[in-house]
Design a protein around this motif. Sequence first.
Motif, short mmCIF file in Angstrom:
data_model
loop_
_atom_site.label_atom_id
_atom_site.label_comp_id
_atom_site.label_asym_id
_atom_site.label_seq_id
_atom_site.Cartn_x
_atom_site.Cartn_y
_atom_site.Cartn_z
N ALA A 141 0.83 -1.21 0.00
CA ALA A 141 0.00 0.00 0.00
C ALA A 141 0.86 1.25 0.00
CB ALA A 141 -0.93 -0.01 1.21
N ASP A 142 1.95 1.22 0.78
CA ASP A 142 2.84 2.39 0.81
C ASP A 142 3.50 2.62 -0.56
OD1 ASP A 142 2.24 2.76 3.44
OD2 ASP A 142 4.00 1.69 4.21
N ASN A 143 3.92 1.51 -1.19
CA ASN A 143 4.51 1.64 -2.53
C ASN A 143 3.50 2.20 -3.53
OD1 ASN A 143 6.97 0.65 -1.65
ND2 ASN A 143 6.47 -1.49 -2.17
N ALA A 144 2.25 1.70 -3.42
CA ALA A 144 1.20 2.17 -4.33
C ALA A 144 0.96 3.66 -4.16
CB ALA A 144 -0.09 1.39 -4.11
N LEU A 145 0.88 4.11 -2.90
CA LEU A 145 0.66 5.53 -2.63
C LEU A 145 1.83 6.36 -3.17
CD1 LEU A 145 -0.79 5.43 1.00
CD2 LEU A 145 -2.01 6.02 -1.11
N MET A 146 3.02 5.85 -3.03
CA MET A 146 4.19 6.61 -3.49
C MET A 146 4.17 6.75 -5.02
SD MET A 146 8.24 5.75 -2.99
CE MET A 146 8.10 4.29 -4.05
N TYR A 147 3.93 5.60 -5.71
CA TYR A 147 3.93 5.64 -7.17
C TYR A 147 2.79 6.53 -7.71
CZ TYR A 147 7.21 1.73 -6.92
OH TYR A 147 8.31 0.94 -6.66
N ILE A 148 1.62 6.36 -7.10
CA ILE A 148 0.47 7.17 -7.54
C ILE A 148 0.74 8.65 -7.30
CG2 ILE A 148 -1.96 7.70 -7.09
CD1 ILE A 148 -2.39 4.71 -6.60
N ALA A 149 1.36 8.97 -6.16
CA ALA A 149 1.66 10.37 -5.84
C ALA A 149 2.65 10.95 -6.85
CB ALA A 149 2.21 10.48 -4.42
N ILE A 150 3.68 10.12 -7.20
CA ILE A 150 4.69 10.60 -8.14
C ILE A 150 4.05 10.85 -9.52
CG2 ILE A 150 6.77 9.95 -9.41
CD1 ILE A 150 7.69 8.45 -6.90
N ILE A 151 3.29 9.85 -10.00
CA ILE A 151 2.66 9.98 -11.32
C ILE A 151 1.65 11.13 -11.31
CG2 ILE A 151 1.23 8.84 -13.04
CD1 ILE A 151 4.06 7.78 -12.90
N SER A 152 0.87 11.25 -10.22
CA SER A 152 -0.13 12.34 -10.14
C SER A 152 0.55 13.70 -10.13
CB SER A 152 -0.99 12.17 -8.88
OG SER A 152 -1.70 10.94 -8.92
N GLY A 153 1.69 13.77 -9.40
CA GLY A 153 2.40 15.04 -9.37
C GLY A 153 2.93 15.44 -10.73
N VAL A 154 3.49 14.44 -11.42
CA VAL A 154 3.98 14.73 -12.77
C VAL A 154 2.84 15.17 -13.68
CG1 VAL A 154 5.03 13.70 -14.82
CG2 VAL A 154 5.96 13.17 -12.55
N CYS A 155 1.70 14.44 -13.62
CA CYS A 155 0.53 14.80 -14.45
C CYS A 155 0.02 16.19 -14.10
CB CYS A 155 -0.57 13.76 -14.28
SG CYS A 155 -0.18 12.15 -14.98
N PHE A 156 0.03 16.51 -12.78
CA PHE A 156 -0.46 17.83 -12.37
C PHE A 156 0.43 18.94 -12.93
CE2 PHE A 156 -0.14 21.38 -9.38
CZ PHE A 156 -1.46 21.82 -9.39
N LEU A 157 1.75 18.74 -12.80
CA LEU A 157 2.67 19.76 -13.30
C LEU A 157 2.55 19.93 -14.81
CD1 LEU A 157 5.86 18.95 -11.18
CD2 LEU A 157 4.30 20.89 -10.91
N LEU A 158 2.50 18.80 -15.51
CA LEU A 158 2.37 18.90 -16.97
C LEU A 158 1.03 19.51 -17.37
CD1 LEU A 158 3.93 15.46 -18.00
CD2 LEU A 158 4.96 17.72 -18.22
N GLY A 159 -0.05 19.06 -16.71
CA GLY A 159 -1.37 19.60 -17.03
C GLY A 159 -1.48 21.07 -16.71
#
Length: 569
Positions: A141-159
Amino acid sequence: MSKFRLKTKITLGVLFLYIMLLVVSILGYYYLNRLNEKAKFILKDNYESLEYSKNMLVALEDLPKHRDAAMAAFSGNLKKQQANVTERGEKDATTEVTRIFELLRKDTTTDVGAIKKSIYTIMDLNMAAIVGKNEKVKKTADNALMYIAIISGVCFLLGFTFVYNFPGYIANPIHELTEGIKGIANKQYSKRLYFTSGDEFGDLATAFNTMAQRLDDYEHSNLARIMFEKQRAEAVIGSLKDATIGFDVNNIILFANTQALQLLSMQEGDVIGQPAEIVSKRNDLLRFLVSTQENAPLKIVVDGKECFFTRETTDMQHEGKRIGYVVILRNITSFKEQDIAKTHFIATISHELKTPLAASDFSIKLLEDERTGTLSTEQKELVDSLKQDNRRMIKIVSELLDLSQVESGNIQLQPQPVTALNIVQYAMDTVQKQAAQREVVIRTDVPDSLPKVLADVEKTAWVLVNLLTNAIRYSAHGAAIDLVVTSTGTDMVSFVVQDYGKGIPVAFRGRIFERFFQVPGMKGHKGSGLGLAISKEFIEAQGGIIGVDSEENKGSRFYFTLPEANVQH
């Protein structure tokens, strides 16, 4: 310079955001599914073993009191546990429980303490497994949260970068284009657009700059040609033989040729560019041309001579929009003079013909008198044919005389207050013999309470006789005709003649009052085609109206109105 078009850029940007969203969604689904599967394994592999172990301990506690039921419950849970061995060491402990349980079945004195110890061993193994698996689930679960946070952050910055920059990428060129168009509208043809992109905005800038350059060239190089075209247009207007005056939509006088200025008796400087309303205050002819739409011939005195003109109005259109109108006065003096000469000729010939025709009619009557001699059957038929032709000629000549009187404008009317019954009786006395020959019944409805009408008795009765004669002529033998006189309630009295014959086809109904017009196909009913035209002139000259309503195979309804005598007109 970018090779991508604007549409491609927008598509790629939206597709990129969509892929980022898809990646986040897939990653989240993957880890949530893994967590769900691990939770299922914990529930199935370990929690159920704990449940079976607890049930076996309960059965052992109940063994002294209810041995058979306890043994059955223990045996059932033991079988389930044997089928759910998942952890290391759990199989040995389960086998030990099974061995001791078999001894317990055979010997009631067997010590249950050993079997409880093995059961506790099974429970300890599953509890330890649950703790270990829980740690793994937590780490997942911790790994999932980390990966999702990283991908979401990248998507947020690009968007955010895309949303912040892209509207400006679209709006800024549009703003520059708007400013450029405003400049062109204000004749600032030096305006240029400079877009470095190779997309549609670059093409737009190129097209705009080309347009501005051409407008600039046109502005500087075609002014002389425009002036030349203006002078040529003025020359064309001035050379028109008919008087021509042009107005814009605000009634400002745009042009007037020489003929129009002569008729107005005004100078060009006093007319061109002036509002028609102001100029017409000091010129009766212009006031008439602007304020009325009548197309009747107009009489104007030119150089001491009466001249006749017809007024024509034509709208000026540009790109489907009305920008003004032109008034044309066509000189029809020569045609009017020819028409007057024709009318005088008809009147002269009619007068000349009427005398010999009347004499021949008298001679035919003498031939019919037996005192002058007895005629054979064939002679009587010839005389009767001559009499009908002669009377037809007399009628035509009379109608031509009436027509010449109408055309010359010299209709001699003697209007006086008269009752409607008097006019009806006058007409009935005239047509009664003709109606009797065809066995046609004329039903009259003339109330005594009707007001008197102001009319020429002879002319009005002539019109009514003409309508009744036509109704008799086009009615079948033995038919009926209705003659109804009523008050319209608008200070007018209405005379209506209704027959029930063939009626008038729709195609010819609008022409029935035209001169010399006869409805085609009416065999055996030949006339001059002047009766209804003259009737219309007589009625309208007395301030009334005349008309017809008809339906094929159901008859015709002719009517006319006359003003009441007690009303001032």
